[in-house]
Design a protein around this motif. Sequence first.
Motif, PDB file in Angstrom:
ATOM      1  N   CYS A 256      24.338  20.174  63.276  1.00 49.60           N
ATOM      2  CA  CYS A 256      25.570  19.535  63.759  1.00 49.60           C
ATOM      3  C   CYS A 256      26.805  20.342  63.376  1.00 49.60           C
ATOM      4  O   CYS A 256      27.775  20.413  64.133  1.00 49.60           O
ATOM      5  N   PHE A 257      26.768  20.961  62.195  1.00 48.55           N
ATOM      6  CA  PHE A 257      27.875  21.841  61.808  1.00 48.55           C
ATOM      7  C   PHE A 257      27.968  23.018  62.774  1.00 48.55           C
ATOM      8  O   PHE A 257      29.069  23.441  63.158  1.00 48.55           O
ATOM      9  N   MET A 258      26.823  23.573  63.193  1.00 50.94           N
ATOM     10  CA  MET A 258      26.842  24.689  64.150  1.00 50.94           C
ATOM     11  C   MET A 258      27.435  24.248  65.484  1.00 50.94           C
ATOM     12  O   MET A 258      28.101  25.043  66.162  1.00 50.94           O
ATOM     13  N   PHE A 259      27.206  22.998  65.873  1.00 53.02           N
ATOM     14  CA  PHE A 259      27.828  22.469  67.089  1.00 53.02           C
ATOM     15  C   PHE A 259      29.348  22.485  66.950  1.00 53.02           C
ATOM     16  O   PHE A 259      30.073  22.922  67.861  1.00 53.02           O
ATOM     17  N   VAL A 260      29.835  22.023  65.801  1.00 50.54           N
ATOM     18  CA  VAL A 260      31.283  22.001  65.559  1.00 50.54           C
ATOM     19  C   VAL A 260      31.844  23.412  65.546  1.00 50.54           C
ATOM     20  O   VAL A 260      32.892  23.690  66.146  1.00 50.54           O
ATOM     21  N   TRP A 261      31.155  24.333  64.874  1.00 51.12           N
ATOM     22  CA  TRP A 261      31.617  25.733  64.846  1.00 51.12           C
ATOM     23  C   TRP A 261      31.660  26.311  66.264  1.00 51.12           C
ATOM     24  O   TRP A 261      32.579  27.073  66.604  1.00 51.12           O
ATOM     25  N   SER A 262      30.683  25.947  67.078  1.00 54.01           N
ATOM     26  CA  SER A 262      30.646  26.441  68.467  1.00 54.01           C
ATOM     27  C   SER A 262      31.814  25.898  69.273  1.00 54.01           C
ATOM     28  O   SER A 262      32.412  26.625  70.084  1.00 54.01           O
ATOM     29  N   ILE A 263      32.155  24.630  69.074  1.00 54.59           N
ATOM     30  CA  ILE A 263      33.295  24.027  69.778  1.00 54.59           C
ATOM     31  C   ILE A 263      34.585  24.744  69.408  1.00 54.59           C
ATOM     32  O   ILE A 263      35.463  24.977  70.257  1.00 54.59           O
ATOM     33  N   ILE A 264      34.712  25.130  68.141  1.00 54.08           N
ATOM     34  CA  ILE A 264      35.898  25.882  67.697  1.00 54.08           C
ATOM     35  C   ILE A 264      36.007  27.197  68.466  1.00 54.08           C
ATOM     36  O   ILE A 264      37.086  27.564  68.957  1.00 54.08           O
ATOM     37  N   LEU A 265      34.886  27.899  68.604  1.00 55.84           N
ATOM     38  CA  LEU A 265      34.890  29.184  69.302  1.00 55.84           C
ATOM     39  C   LEU A 265      35.157  29.010  70.792  1.00 55.84           C
ATOM     40  O   LEU A 265      35.910  29.795  71.397  1.00 55.84           O
TER      41      LEU A 265
ATOM     42  N   ILE B 120      42.679  21.194  74.136  1.00 53.61           N
ATOM     43  CA  ILE B 120      42.359  22.362  74.960  1.00 53.61           C
ATOM     44  C   ILE B 120      41.223  22.087  75.939  1.00 53.61           C
ATOM     45  O   ILE B 120      41.317  22.414  77.132  1.00 53.61           O
ATOM     46  N   LEU B 121      40.148  21.482  75.447  1.00 51.39           N
ATOM     47  CA  LEU B 121      38.961  21.285  76.287  1.00 51.39           C
ATOM     48  C   LEU B 121      38.957  19.942  77.015  1.00 51.39           C
ATOM     49  O   LEU B 121      38.272  19.799  78.032  1.00 51.39           O
ATOM     50  N   GLY B 122      39.665  18.976  76.482  1.00 51.61           N
ATOM     51  CA  GLY B 122      39.707  17.669  77.123  1.00 51.61           C
ATOM     52  C   GLY B 122      39.303  16.559  76.172  1.00 51.61           C
ATOM     53  O   GLY B 122      38.756  16.808  75.084  1.00 51.61           O
ATOM     54  N   PRO B 123      39.541  15.292  76.556  1.00 50.57           N
ATOM     55  CA  PRO B 123      39.238  14.143  75.682  1.00 50.57           C
ATOM     56  C   PRO B 123      37.787  14.091  75.218  1.00 50.57           C
ATOM     57  O   PRO B 123      37.506  13.646  74.112  1.00 50.57           O
ATOM     58  N   TRP B 124      36.859  14.558  76.050  1.00 55.37           N
ATOM     59  CA  TRP B 124      35.442  14.523  75.661  1.00 55.37           C
ATOM     60  C   TRP B 124      35.191  15.353  74.411  1.00 55.37           C
ATOM     61  O   TRP B 124      34.376  14.982  73.545  1.00 55.37           O
ATOM     62  N   ALA B 125      35.897  16.494  74.311  1.00 57.47           N
ATOM     63  CA  ALA B 125      35.675  17.405  73.187  1.00 57.47           C
ATOM     64  C   ALA B 125      36.157  16.788  71.880  1.00 57.47           C
ATOM     65  O   ALA B 125      35.513  16.946  70.834  1.00 57.47           O
ATOM     66  N   ALA B 126      37.291  16.082  71.920  1.00 57.42           N
ATOM     67  CA  ALA B 126      37.791  15.415  70.714  1.00 57.42           C
ATOM     68  C   ALA B 126      36.792  14.365  70.248  1.00 57.42           C
ATOM     69  O   ALA B 126      36.505  14.237  69.053  1.00 57.42           O
ATOM     70  N   PHE B 127      36.252  13.606  71.201  1.00 56.96           N
ATOM     71  CA  PHE B 127      35.289  12.544  70.877  1.00 56.96           C
ATOM     72  C   PHE B 127      34.021  13.128  70.261  1.00 56.96           C
ATOM     73  O   PHE B 127      33.585  12.707  69.182  1.00 56.96           O
ATOM     74  N   PHE B 128      33.422  14.107  70.931  1.00 60.53           N
ATOM     75  CA  PHE B 128      32.160  14.672  70.453  1.00 60.53           C
ATOM     76  C   PHE B 128      32.341  15.464  69.154  1.00 60.53           C
ATOM     77  O   PHE B 128      31.504  15.385  68.253  1.00 60.53           O
ATOM     78  N   THR B 129      33.438  16.213  69.054  1.00 59.62           N
ATOM     79  CA  THR B 129      33.673  17.017  67.853  1.00 59.62           C
ATOM     80  C   THR B 129      33.982  16.134  66.658  1.00 59.62           C
ATOM     81  O   THR B 129      33.425  16.318  65.568  1.00 59.62           O
TER      82      THR B 129
ATOM     83  N   VAL C  98      29.701  37.006  70.432  1.00 63.27           N
ATOM     84  CA  VAL C  98      28.743  37.549  69.459  1.00 63.27           C
ATOM     85  C   VAL C  98      28.289  36.442  68.509  1.00 63.27           C
ATOM     86  O   VAL C  98      27.091  36.288  68.232  1.00 63.27           O
ATOM     87  N   VAL C  99      29.245  35.653  68.010  1.00 61.55           N
ATOM     88  CA  VAL C  99      28.919  34.586  67.056  1.00 61.55           C
ATOM     89  C   VAL C  99      28.102  33.482  67.728  1.00 61.55           C
ATOM     90  O   VAL C  99      27.146  32.964  67.142  1.00 61.55           O
ATOM     91  N   LEU C 100      28.453  33.138  68.967  1.00 60.27           N
ATOM     92  CA  LEU C 100      27.688  32.122  69.692  1.00 60.27           C
ATOM     93  C   LEU C 100      26.248  32.586  69.922  1.00 60.27           C
ATOM     94  O   LEU C 100      25.301  31.789  69.844  1.00 60.27           O
ATOM     95  N   THR C 101      26.072  33.871  70.195  1.00 61.99           N
ATOM     96  CA  THR C 101      24.726  34.428  70.344  1.00 61.99           C
ATOM     97  C   THR C 101      23.964  34.337  69.023  1.00 61.99           C
ATOM     98  O   THR C 101      22.766  34.029  68.995  1.00 61.99           O
ATOM     99  N   PHE C 102      24.668  34.588  67.933  1.00 55.63           N
ATOM    100  CA  PHE C 102      24.059  34.486  66.606  1.00 55.63           C
ATOM    101  C   PHE C 102      23.591  33.053  66.334  1.00 55.63           C
ATOM    102  O   PHE C 102      22.512  32.834  65.763  1.00 55.63           O
ATOM    103  N   PHE C 103      24.386  32.064  66.738  1.00 53.13           N
ATOM    104  CA  PHE C 103      23.979  30.666  66.566  1.00 53.13           C
ATOM    105  C   PHE C 103      22.704  30.376  67.362  1.00 53.13           C
ATOM    106  O   PHE C 103      21.856  29.597  66.932  1.00 53.13           O
ATOM    107  N   GLY C 104      22.582  31.012  68.527  1.00 53.38           N
ATOM    108  CA  GLY C 104      21.357  30.875  69.301  1.00 53.38           C
ATOM    109  C   GLY C 104      20.166  31.427  68.534  1.00 53.38           C
ATOM    110  O   GLY C 104      19.064  30.849  68.558  1.00 53.38           O
ATOM    111  N   PHE C 105      20.381  32.539  67.831  1.00 49.05           N
ATOM    112  CA  PHE C 105      19.331  33.124  66.991  1.00 49.05           C
ATOM    113  C   PHE C 105      18.927  32.166  65.875  1.00 49.05           C
ATOM    114  O   PHE C 105      17.737  32.015  65.561  1.00 49.05           O
ATOM    115  N   ILE C 106      19.912  31.495  65.271  1.00 52.38           N
ATOM    116  CA  ILE C 106      19.624  30.534  64.197  1.00 52.38           C
ATOM    117  C   ILE C 106      18.777  29.385  64.729  1.00 52.38           C
ATOM    118  O   ILE C 106      17.821  28.939  64.077  1.00 52.38           O
ATOM    119  N   LEU C 107      19.110  28.905  65.934  1.00 53.24           N
ATOM    120  CA  LEU C 107      18.312  27.831  66.537  1.00 53.24           C
ATOM    121  C   LEU C 107      16.865  28.272  66.715  1.00 53.24           C
ATOM    122  O   LEU C 107      15.929  27.510  66.454  1.00 53.24           O
TER     123      LEU C 107
END
Length: 494
Positions: A372-381, A85-94, A411-420
Motif C-alpha cells: 500500500c505504501f508503494m501505491f502511495v509512492w506511485s501516486i506521488i510520481l 492534480i489528478l482529480g477527487p478520486w486520487a485524494a480519496f484513494f491516496t 524508472v522508479v515506477l518500473t522498479f516498483f513493478g520489479f518489487i511486485l
Amino acid sequence: MSNNSSEPHLERGLSNRHIQLIAIGGAIGTGLFMGSGKTIAVAGPSVIFVYMIIGFMLFFVMRAMGELLLSNTNYKNFSDFAGDILGPWAAFFTGWTYWFCWVVTGIADVVAISHYVAYWWKDLPLWIPAVVCILLLVALNLPSVKNFGETEFWFALVKIVAIGALIVVGLVMIITGFENNGATASFANLWNDGGMFPTGFMGFVAGFQIAVFAFVGIELVGTTAAETKDPEKTLPKAINSIPVRILFFYVGALVILMAVQPWKLFSAEESPFVGMFAMAGLVGAAGIINFVVLTSATSSANSGIYSTSRMIHGLAEEGDAPKGFAKLSRTKVPRNALLFSCMFLLAGVALLYAEGGVAEAFTLVTTISALCFMFVWSIILISYLVYRKRRPQLHAASKFKMPGGTFMPYVVLTFFGFILWALTTQADTMAALLFTPIWFVALGIGYAILRSKPKHAELRAMHGAKVAQERMLAASFNAGVVVDEAELKEPAAK
C-alpha cells in the motif's frame, strides 16, 4: 482543496529540529534492527546493494513530493496535491490508503511492542503493554503537534545513537582483528565467502521483498507540511539529506556487521545488532538492543497515530470522510480523527491471541503495508508527471526542482513493478499480494457511493474546468506567450 480562512487550521508547531529528526526516524525503520538479519541470511553481502538501490529510488519519490508540496504551500500533504492534480478520486484513494498503511503498520507495531516488553516481564499478559502503549501515545499526541515532534525527536535520537555505537564498536573490532567462531573481523569478509552475490540472483531478489518494509515511513515528512515552520527551508533540507542518511544508517551499519563476522553466521531469527554487541562483550547487550527496538516500534506507532489523524482530517475537509473528523481541538489537534485511528490499533491486541504463528501474521500485515505504501509512492510520481505537463510555469519557477526531470519517475515506477514481481517469488509475501486487492475493492465501492452524491459531481466538474484552464495556460507558456502574472500562479484551491 479547501482553503477557507475563516476555519481553524492546523498549527505550524514543528521546528527545523523536529522535521530533521522526524525525517531521520522515518528513514530508519524497525526493519533495520529486526529484519536485517533475515535480509543478510537470504542475500548475503549483496544486501548492501539492495538497500542502496531502494534508497536511491525513493529519493526521487521524495524529491517529486517536495517540489509538489512547495509549488503550493496550501497543500497539507500528498493527498491534497494528488486530488488537486489528478482529480477527487486520487485524494480519496491516496488518503484512505495511506491511513490504511499506517493502521496496518501500527497493528504490527503493537504486536511487536508487546513481545519486546515480555523480554523483561515474561509473566505479564501481552494485552497490558499493548493497551498501555496506545493510551500513552494518545496522551502524548492530544495536547499539541509540538508534543508529537518532541516525542519523535527523542525516539529518533535513540536509533541514531544505537547505530552510531554499532559502527564505532564494529570499527574497533575490525581494526584490532577481533576473532569469533574461527573468523577474524575484516572487511575482506564481505567478499571472501562466496563473493558479493553468494546466494545468486534469486537470493538478491529475495532481499528486496524483505528490505522494502524497512523504508516505509520515509515519506512521513510530507504529512507534516501544514504544521511545519518555514517549510520552504526545512522540507528541502530534510529531503536532500536522505541519501547521506541511507548510506550511513543502512549501508554503513550493514557493512560493519558483515565485516565483523561472515554473512553465513547471521541468523534470520535474531537481530544482528544484539549479536554484535554481545560479541563485543557489552554487558546487557540483548537488553539494550531490545530497548532500542522497542523505542523504534513505538516511534513507528507514534508516527502512525500522527499521520493517520492528519490524513483523515484532510479527507474530512474535502468531504471524503465524516465531517466530525475535520474538527480541531483548542490546541489545533484533530482529536476525533486521532481517537478514531487509535481504535483500530486495538486490533493488534486481538492479533496477540490469534491462533497460528505471530511471525506469519506479522509478515502478512507488514507486506500488505509495504504494498500500500508503494501505491502511495506511485501516486506521488504520477502526480508529478501530470504536474510537469499541465503546470510547466510552476516547475520553471520552482526553487526545488526534482533531478532527473520526467525520466526518473518512469524508472522508479518500473522498479516498483520489479518489487511486485519479487513479492511473487516467496509464498508468505505472495499471500499478501492476494489479500491486498480486497482493500482496493472496498475503496472502490466506497468511492462509487461517494461519487453518486451531487456535491461530488460538482467537485468533479470544478476539477474538469480547472484542468481545461491549466492546459490553456500551459500551451501559452510553452509557446512563449506572455500572460498575466496572476494567471501563472496556480489557481486558488477550491
